[in-house]
Each structure stands twice: as C-alpha cells, then as structure tokens.
Design an enzyme around this catalytic site. Structure first.
Site, short mmCIF file in Angstrom:
data_model
loop_
_atom_site.label_atom_id
_atom_site.label_comp_id
_atom_site.label_asym_id
_atom_site.label_seq_id
_atom_site.Cartn_x
_atom_site.Cartn_y
_atom_site.Cartn_z
N SER A 1 0.85 -1.19 0.00
CA SER A 1 0.00 0.00 0.00
C SER A 1 0.88 1.24 0.00
CB SER A 1 -0.93 0.02 1.23
OG SER A 1 -0.19 0.15 2.42
N ARG B 1 0.73 5.76 0.72
CA ARG B 1 0.01 6.82 1.40
C ARG B 1 0.67 8.16 1.13
NH1 ARG B 1 2.90 3.43 3.62
NH2 ARG B 1 1.17 2.00 3.78
N ASP C 1 12.37 3.18 2.29
CA ASP C 1 11.42 3.40 3.38
C ASP C 1 11.98 2.96 4.73
OD1 ASP C 1 11.24 0.66 2.83
OD2 ASP C 1 9.10 0.69 2.37
N ASN D 1 17.13 -8.96 6.66
CA ASN D 1 15.78 -8.99 6.09
C ASN D 1 15.09 -10.28 6.51
OD1 ASN D 1 15.35 -6.80 3.69
ND2 ASN D 1 17.50 -7.33 3.89
N GLY E 1 3.59 -1.08 10.34
CA GLY E 1 2.27 -1.66 10.50
C GLY E 1 2.19 -2.73 11.57
#
Length: 495
Positions: A28, A30, A252, A311, A421
């Site tokens: 997603s 934003r 990010d 990761n 999240g």
C-alpha cells in the site's frame, strides 16, 4: 486517528510548516501531511491507496503509473484544501527500478522483485564477482532479487539495450514531479552496486559485471534539494508554487529508522511491514565473513549512518494467507484471527520465515503446512493455528536477528523499537518481547512518513539537530506502547 485529532492536525500551530511524505510500501501507499516545528510534530493521512502488482505474460510488474496517479491524487486533495506546502519527499521499497530511454521516457513498467527471472542471474554474477568479494564492496545480504541480479538478468533484453538511465522507484517518481535525475544514496545502497564504505558507485564492480556505469545517475544525500514541482504538476494538483521536493531516506526503512523514537543509543529496531528489517544503527559497516555468513546487510542511513540488519520475510506470510483465505471464502478479519491465535498455548510448530518457498505469491497456508510436516511437526487444523505459527516464527526470527546483530556489531541492545504496521499487532509485539527477553516499544506505525518529514523539515530549517534531537521530538510527540517480557530470564533460551 479520531475526528478530533484530525481537526487538531489540520489547525496549524504558530511557527510550524507543512511537509508532505509520500510513503510507498510493497502492499500500500500513502500521502501524509505533517506540521513540523520546534516542539511540534503532527501527522495526518491525506490519501491511502493499494499497491497491487500486475502479471502479464508470466511476468510480475509494478503498476508504477497507477502509483504516480495516486501520488498526484494526494497532492490534488491538498491543493483543494488550499494547503501551503513547504516540501515533499518520497520513500519506497528498495531494489526495483525503471529504465529511461534517450528521450527520458519509461521503457515499460518496473519488474517486481518477486518475479522469478531475477534469480536466474545469480550464478552469472557470482562467476564474475565471488560472493565474498561482492559483500566486501556492497555489504549486502544475499537476496536473489537485489538490483545487481535484476540488471544482469535484464542485460540482453531489448529495453536494456535502449536504456540510458536507471532510476529506482522513488527517484523515478521524483523525476516525474520535477524533471530532476539523481539517485538517493540510502536506496542506492540496496542495489549491490554501491561501495558501502565510500558511499559512491563502485566502478570496478560495474566493470567486472559488464554493466554500463553511465546508466547510473549522480548520487544525492537525504536532505538535498531535488527540485520543484513542475508547472504541469502544479496545474494538475492545484497547488501554489513553488513547492520544493527534497531527497529523504528514500528507502522506506531508512526513513523508518530515522523515525524511531529512541531515547538511548542502545536500541535495536524492527521495521515491520510486508518485510521485517531487524537490526541496529551503526557508524560504519561490518564487512566480515562472519557477518556475511550470518546474512546481515549494511545499508546506508540518514546522517552517514549504516543500517546493519537482516531482512526477514515479515507480515507477507500473514498477508498472503489472508488473500488465499479470501479466495476460498474463509474469514479474513485480522482482529478475530489474532484473538483466536492469542488464545492458543505457546510451544506450537514454527517454521523458518525465510524459506525461499515463501517468497512468491500463492497458497501460503498450504506451503506453511508443508514445511511444518517436513520438520516433523503437524500444524493443527484451522486458521488460528496457522496465524499463531506465523507470529511465533516471526518472533523467534526477530530474536535470532537481534542477538546476532548485537554479537557481530558489538552494539548492546537494551530495548527493541518495533515500528511500522506490525506495531498495531499486539500479539506479535508481546510474543517478540517474550522471545527477545527485552522490552519492545511499539510505534509509531507511520515511522517512515515521520522520518521522511523530519529530514525535510530539518533541511528547510523548521527544526534543527542531529538524529538524537529528531528522535527526542518523536519521543515527546508520538504515542507508543511498551511491552515488557513476561519471562525475561527464560524466554531467550526456551524458544
């Protein structure tokens, strides 16, 4: 965010300026607006949208034009509000790129890192540059979709032959907004083509791999001015110019780590979304053979820092399970699934979250059950047991990564900050605290957007100081939840 807090966020405080963060995740995106000033940091969501890959003729692509359209829609909403914007910054996931031809036009939609073709180039890259030498330059954990493998796999394609410029996803969007061509260094460090020590492109590495150095644009650092919105973008969005666009931590995770509200240097972090990035912040890379063998990566961060991390597959396992259940007509309400999973006893089956079978899209529940059977454990029927297996497995993977990061970097970890999240997932946070035997501070959820706007605001003079001062502002203004380990003495050995 409540209606009252939204209204408060829309009321500018004296001495504050409004900065916009475009934050694109793997599932997603934003557009967020933040008021930033001395003692003030208030963030609100302007526009949220799905990021859905598209498969054509067996190849998985990003719909980058759709993403750009949604970015414009977010800016258009701000234009309709009459907002005066002091700056825009863009961050996104790593490694994927678009190619521009001699006219500056995009040569097809960027390939998705989960496309299978990237892994076909691993042997060719390692034949030219052995894994140990590759690590000594770029410091990256081996992942078959790192940009170096993607480029090598694409080298004989028609689009590669026409390409004149490579732009990673956030740099591509900045180019469309401003006309400026550059590569921001935190995301460039995920390509495998950057010398992580010098923070410059590695020309010797490019020569050995047979990749054209002229394909890679000039490098810039977080905070650098990238340009201003073009007249066409201003007209389309209704914004009043000039509107500066600045480089931020365009990976990010770089922005998310800058957005960690740490009050001590002895912290570990988990940036938890579709992927989980687990590690510590350092002043210099760790390029030892032991570090490579432990699958740690050295990615560049804000203010000359290094994100030393591993990761981990992350919430992808749960997200893809929910997609599978939805296609089968089964319940997918996450709160209900987590409540049922939390009621199950500890000690159930776990899997290796980084099993390569979990990487591509598909029937994730079936794959997880298959891996459990191979490990000699049977996963109970029902969705709750599978959700609990995923979360227990993630918590243990986080523990192992943090313990290894502490050992290999000699950086003590007293507290773990879990941002992104996953900070909303109370069960995951609690299981992680128990597994790690350390307090877990959950939040902020929008750490990447917060780190993004803080870097912009500092460059514009709205706030000042280094990362400790920016984090102090975060700690004063952002809500977090602290989870203490319930069995600190035994958790790190029992699981």
């Amino acid at each position: 965010m409540t209606e009252e807090s939204t209204k408060a966020a829309e009321t500018s405080a004296p001495g504050t300026e409004v900065f916009v963060a475009v934050d694109l995740g793997a599932s997603s995106g934003r557009v967020m607006a933040a008021e930033v000033g001395p003692g003030t940091l208030r963030l609100r969501e302007v526009h949220r949208f799905a990021n859905r890959p598209v498969r054509t003729r067996g190849t998985l692509h990003w719909d980058v034009l759709g993403l750009y359209s949604d970015v414009l829609e977010g800016l258009r909403i701000l234009g309709q509000e009459g907002a005066r914007i002091a700056g825009i910054g863009i961050d996104s996931w790593a490694v994927d790129y678009g190619l521009l031809d001699a006219d500056g036009e995009l040569l097809g939609n960027p390939l998705h890192y989960r496309d299978a073709r990237h892994g076909t180039a691993v042997d060719a890259v390692h034949a030219a540059v052995p894994p140990g030498e590759l690590y000594a330059v770029g410091g990256l954990q081996h992942l078959p979709f790192n940009t170096v493998f993607q480029l090598t796999a694409a080298r004989r394609s028609a689009s590669f032959a026409q390409a004149r410029t490579l732009l990673l996803v956030p740099d591509l969007l900045v180019y469309w907004l401003t006309g400026s061509v550059a590569a921001e260094v935190t995301n460039a460090s995920t390509t495998g083509l950057l010398d992580v020590t010098s923070r410059r492109w590695s020309r010797p590495l490019l020569e050995r791999l047979g990749l054209p150095a002229q394909l890679l644009p000039r490098l810039c650092e977080p905070g650098d001015m990238r340009g201003e919105l073009t007249a066409g973008v201003l007209a389309e969005t209704g914004l009043a110019g000039p509107v500066p666009v600045r480089a931020v931590g365009s990976h990010d995770t770089a922005s998310a780590v800058a957005g960690v509200p740490a009050t001590t240097e002895h912290f570990g972090y988990i940036s938890c979304g579709t992927w989980s990035l687990v590690g510590v912040e350092l002043d210099r890379p760790v390029l030892t053979e032991g570090s490579r063998a432990a699958r740690f990566t050295n990615e560049l961060g804000v203010d000359g820092t290094v994100r030393y991390l591993r990761n981990v597959m992350g919430l992808w396992l749960l997200q893809e399970s929910q997609r599978t259940w939805a296609s089968q007509g089964l319940p997918t309400d996450l709160d209900a699934l987590l409540a049922a999973a939390g009621a199950l006893p500890a000690g159930g089956p776990v899997v290796d979250c980084d099993d390569p079978r979990f990487l591509p899209p598909g029937d994730m529940p079936a794959r997880i059950r298959e891996v459990c059977r191979e490990r000699g454990t049977e996963l109970a029927d029902g969705q709750a047991a599978l959700v609990r297996c995923v979360l227990d497995s993630l918590a243990l993977a986080y523990r192992d990564a943090l313990d290894e990061a502490e050992r290999l970097s000699a950086r003590r970890i007293d507290v773990v900050h879990l941002v992104g999240g996953g900070a909303r997932n109370e069960l995951l946070c609690r299981l992680t605290a128990d597994a790690c035997g350390r307090p877990v501070v959950a939040g902020p959820v929008e750490a990447a957007a917060l780190g993004n706007v803080l870097v912009q605001a500092r460059a514009a003079g709205a706030v000042s100081g280094g990362l400790p001062e920016l984090r102090a502002l975060l700690a004063r203004t952002q809500e977090v939840v602290r989870h203490e380990p319930r069995t600190a003495a035994s958790a790190r050995t029992a699981a």
